[in-house]
Design a protein around this motif. Structure first.
Motif, PDB file in Angstrom:
ATOM      1  N   UNK A   1     -41.258  -4.862  -8.022  1.00 54.37           N
ATOM      2  CA  UNK A   1     -41.066  -3.879  -6.960  1.00 54.37           C
ATOM      3  C   UNK A   1     -41.262  -4.515  -5.583  1.00 54.37           C
ATOM      4  N   UNK A   2     -42.270  -5.346  -5.466  1.00 54.45           N
ATOM      5  CA  UNK A   2     -42.505  -6.014  -4.183  1.00 54.45           C
ATOM      6  C   UNK A   2     -41.379  -6.992  -3.855  1.00 54.45           C
ATOM      7  N   UNK A   3     -40.915  -7.721  -4.845  1.00 50.47           N
ATOM      8  CA  UNK A   3     -39.807  -8.642  -4.602  1.00 50.47           C
ATOM      9  C   UNK A   3     -38.554  -7.897  -4.162  1.00 50.47           C
ATOM     10  N   UNK A   4     -38.295  -6.769  -4.761  1.00 52.11           N
ATOM     11  CA  UNK A   4     -37.113  -5.980  -4.395  1.00 52.11           C
ATOM     12  C   UNK A   4     -37.221  -5.455  -2.968  1.00 52.11           C
ATOM     13  N   UNK A   5     -38.435  -5.222  -2.526  1.00 53.96           N
ATOM     14  CA  UNK A   5     -38.664  -4.701  -1.179  1.00 53.96           C
ATOM     15  C   UNK A   5     -38.516  -5.780  -0.105  1.00 53.96           C
ATOM     16  N   UNK A   6     -38.615  -7.038  -0.513  1.00 47.92           N
ATOM     17  CA  UNK A   6     -38.689  -8.151   0.441  1.00 47.92           C
ATOM     18  C   UNK A   6     -37.300  -8.558   0.938  1.00 47.92           C
ATOM     19  N   UNK A   7     -36.719  -7.744   1.802  1.00 52.00           N
ATOM     20  CA  UNK A   7     -35.360  -7.981   2.291  1.00 52.00           C
ATOM     21  C   UNK A   7     -35.287  -9.144   3.278  1.00 52.00           C
ATOM     22  N   UNK A   8     -36.400  -9.456   3.928  1.00 55.87           N
ATOM     23  CA  UNK A   8     -36.412 -10.497   4.959  1.00 55.87           C
ATOM     24  C   UNK A   8     -36.843 -11.851   4.412  1.00 55.87           C
ATOM     25  N   UNK A   9     -36.999 -11.926   3.102  1.00 55.22           N
ATOM     26  CA  UNK A   9     -37.437 -13.167   2.458  1.00 55.22           C
ATOM     27  C   UNK A   9     -38.750 -13.670   3.055  1.00 55.22           C
ATOM     28  N   UNK A  10     -39.643 -12.735   3.315  1.00 57.06           N
ATOM     29  CA  UNK A  10     -40.967 -13.079   3.843  1.00 57.06           C
ATOM     30  C   UNK A  10     -41.777 -13.779   2.758  1.00 57.06           C
ATOM     31  N   UNK A  11     -42.529 -14.776   3.173  1.00 55.10           N
ATOM     32  CA  UNK A  11     -43.361 -15.496   2.205  1.00 55.10           C
ATOM     33  C   UNK A  11     -44.323 -14.528   1.526  1.00 55.10           C
ATOM     34  N   UNK A  12     -44.470 -14.687   0.210  1.00 55.78           N
ATOM     35  CA  UNK A  12     -45.331 -13.791  -0.556  1.00 55.78           C
ATOM     36  C   UNK A  12     -46.347 -14.576  -1.370  1.00 55.78           C
ATOM     37  N   UNK A  13     -47.609 -14.209  -1.222  1.00 52.22           N
ATOM     38  CA  UNK A  13     -48.660 -14.615  -2.143  1.00 52.22           C
ATOM     39  C   UNK A  13     -49.023 -13.377  -2.962  1.00 52.22           C
ATOM     40  N   UNK A  14     -49.824 -13.553  -3.987  1.00 48.52           N
ATOM     41  CA  UNK A  14     -50.239 -12.426  -4.817  1.00 48.52           C
ATOM     42  C   UNK A  14     -51.759 -12.414  -4.921  1.00 48.52           C
TER      43      UNK A  14
END
Length: 593
Positions: free
Chosen positions: A272-285
């Motif tokens: 769900x978080x990946x689908x929300x990331x339209x700006x390709x913002x760096x993601x940690x978990x």
């Protein structure tokens, strides 16, 4: 405080609106391009909460320094590379502040401990190679109340407080967590989002105007609907530049969620978080280390598996995440978490070994330190089986950056020794490889010889990676001894350097056992090119000495063979005599034939 951000209060919301217009223009120009390259490494972090300060409160400066160093040593022992330290848990600070009183979890003295804990924390972290992010709860006053997010005064306070840290301390990042709106039922969800967004954008802008390399990230709840309800507008933050450098959702569930363990909650939330990331913002978990020790009845995965953290870290990486953070420090010492941490660390240790392998390639071949993006790319390729040690080394040796150095053969061979064998060249071995290059073997062919060695295979085994091999398409690269032998046939029989086509032709015949090395030598002497030289018997016999015996003639021997020719023996018969000599047999052995 020099140039601290202030908006005249009489301007009220108009001033904020005007500032946001400027921030909008600013973010349109800079976007997320201001992120520090060093922050592109894989993050392996731990949150150090105010709840973890038991060993730091009311200590002398020496005791505080020793204890924080011990905490960092523990983090390092778990192969972590970043600490996210809570510097403002409530309406307070663990450093001397112009805006906040002293944190009661760090000192009982309202006037402070007599030293600057934050300065000590940052210096100690950097001395141990740890990144340091300052963790702030922007709105929280105490466990029950928050500053009004809709108040201009609140924006003044938060932005001034962030600026105070960024200007005065060498932090690597500013980190907000999931405490946004609490209460205020009269405020609509959309208004909550708007109020929070005003603050977030100004904080981002302020950080980047002071120190562009300092990252700004937020760690919201893992439940997206809860985020939205609390005014955390993650949809906007992940669709536009100018808000955050990274997002770190707290995904605190396993893939065996529920009493029956049938819900893949972790993977579902991450998707769900990946689908929300339209700006390709760096993601940690954010990962729930505390759940490992505090077993959950409604999430039985924590009780039925000891590889939850390991699996979650791998799932996140495969989904494109740049790392993870464990909540929280004290649980690194929990006996119930030991197995999970050991399993997680085993993979981290593998990464450290692989990164050391890749770093050596950068240093030995490209003569520079690795860039963070390149180190991550090649390490990931090795860790996840897409590349072998040989294929990665090949990528470095034949990339444009290396080829543009235009190094000579001698330096090239030295690089192969240091890179593939992890030692300096021995004189005899280096001579053989230089002769192979002179004989027409390609640099890729020589490289293949090095990576087929037991030394290279041992290095790869120690790093936990496959050694692999190199695909060679030309016969001249298949066997250094055969190539050098054919080269000398050209030199001694025809008096010239071989063309690549001819070298491949003769080496291919020998390798395929279509002809013997002896027959190949005879073939040169029977070629039209050799016959066209119209050698006298004397020159012919001298050539046989050089070709078959690898030496110049002796007077007695030359006279003997000339007498044979004068007595009616054919040149082929004389050549046969040379080819059966012990000297020629020894020569073939020198080439491994």
């Amino acid at each position: 405080m020099d140039k601290i951000f202030r908006i005249k209060k009489m301007a009220g919301l108009l001033a904020v609106t005007m500032l946001l217009a400027f921030v909008t223009a600013f973010s349109g120009i800079t976007g997320s391009g201001l992120k520090a390259e060093a922050a592109d490494m894989e993050q392996r972090a731990v949150w150090i909460s105010y709840l973890d300060y038991a060993g730091l409160k009311d200590k002398s400066q020496a005791e505080f320094t020793a204890n924080i160093n011990a905490m960092y040593d523990k983090a390092k022992s778990e192969n972590l590379n970043t600490v996210i330290v809570q510097v403002r848990a409530f309406n307070d600070a663990i450093y001397p502040s112009a805006y906040f009183g002293w944190c009661s979890y760090i000192t009982s003295n309202p006037a402070g401990p007599g030293y600057d804990p934050l300065a000590i924390m940052i210096e100690a972290a950097h001395s141990k190679g740890l990144r340091f992010e300052a963790w702030i709860n922007p709105y929280r006053i105490d466990s029950a109340t928050i500053h009004n997010p809709g108040s201009v005064d609140t924006i003044y306070l938060i932005v001034n407080g962030v600026e105070e840290i960024v200007r005065n301390y060498n932090v690597d990042g500013i980190h907000f967590d999931d405490y946004f709106y609490k209460g205020y039922p009269e405020v609509s969800v959309e208004q909550k989002k708007a109020n929070v967004n005003e603050m977030i954008r100004i904080v981002y802008w302020k950080i980047k105007t002071i120190k562009p390399d300092v990252e700004f990230g937020i760690s919201p709840q893992g439940n997206i609907d809860n985020c939205r309800a609390a005014g955390a507008d993650v949809d906007t933050w992940l669709s536009n530049s100018g808000y955050i450098d990274y997002i770190m959702p707290q995904i605190y569930w396993t893939d065996n969620y529920g009493a029956g363990g049938g819900t893949a909650m972790y993977s579902s939330r991450l998707a769900q978080w990946n689908a929300l990331n339209k700006n390709n913002t760096k993601m940690h978990v954010g990962l729930a280390l505390y759940r490992v020790a505090d077993k959950s009845a409604y999430d039985i995965g924590w009780s039925t598996s000891s590889v939850n953290l390991l699996d979650q870290a791998n799932i996140a990486k495969n989904a494109g995440a740049s790392g993870y953070t464990l909540f929280r420090y004290s649980y690194l010492n929990a006996a119930a978490a030991r197995t999970e941490l050991d399993n997680l660390k085993s993979v981290q240790e593998d990464r450290s070994k692989v990164e050391a392998f890749v770093t050596r390639l950068y240093r030995n071949i490209l003569d520079r330190e690795p860039d963070a993006g390149g180190l991550k790319y090649w390490s990931d390729a090795l860790l996840y089986g897409n590349q072998t040690g040989a294929s990665v080394a090949e990528g470095f040796l034949f990339c444009s950056e290396f080829e543009q150095k235009n190094i000579g053969d001698s330096q090239y061979v030295d690089i192969l020794y240091s890179t593939c064998l992890d030692r300096a060249a021995d004189a005899a071995g280096k001579t053989v490889w230089l002769e192979s290059l002179t004989a027409g073997m390609s640099r890729r062919g020589v490289f293949a010889g090095f990576i087929s060695s037991n030394e290279f295979k041992g290095i790869c085994q120690n790093c936990g990676i496959s050694a692999g091999n190199v695909a060679l398409t030309e016969a001249r690269d298949q066997n250094a001894g055969v190539t050098r032998y054919v080269y000398r046939c050209y030199q001694q029989a025809l008096g010239r350097t071989p063309e690549t086509e001819g070298l491949n032709y003769w080496t291919g015949l020998i390798l395929n056992k279509t002809v013997t090395p002896e027959a190949a030598a005879k073939g040169f002497l029977e070629s039209a090119e050799f016959r066209s030289k119209n050698y006298s018997d004397t020159e012919y016999v001298k050539t046989l000495y050089r070709l078959f015996l690898n030496r110049e003639y002796d007077e007695g021997g030359l006279a003997y063979w000339l007498e044979k020719l004068a007595g009616g023996s054919s040149r082929e018969e004389v050549m046969f005599g040379f080819s059966k000599s012990p000297e020629f047999n020894g020569l073939l052995q020198n080439y491994g034939l």
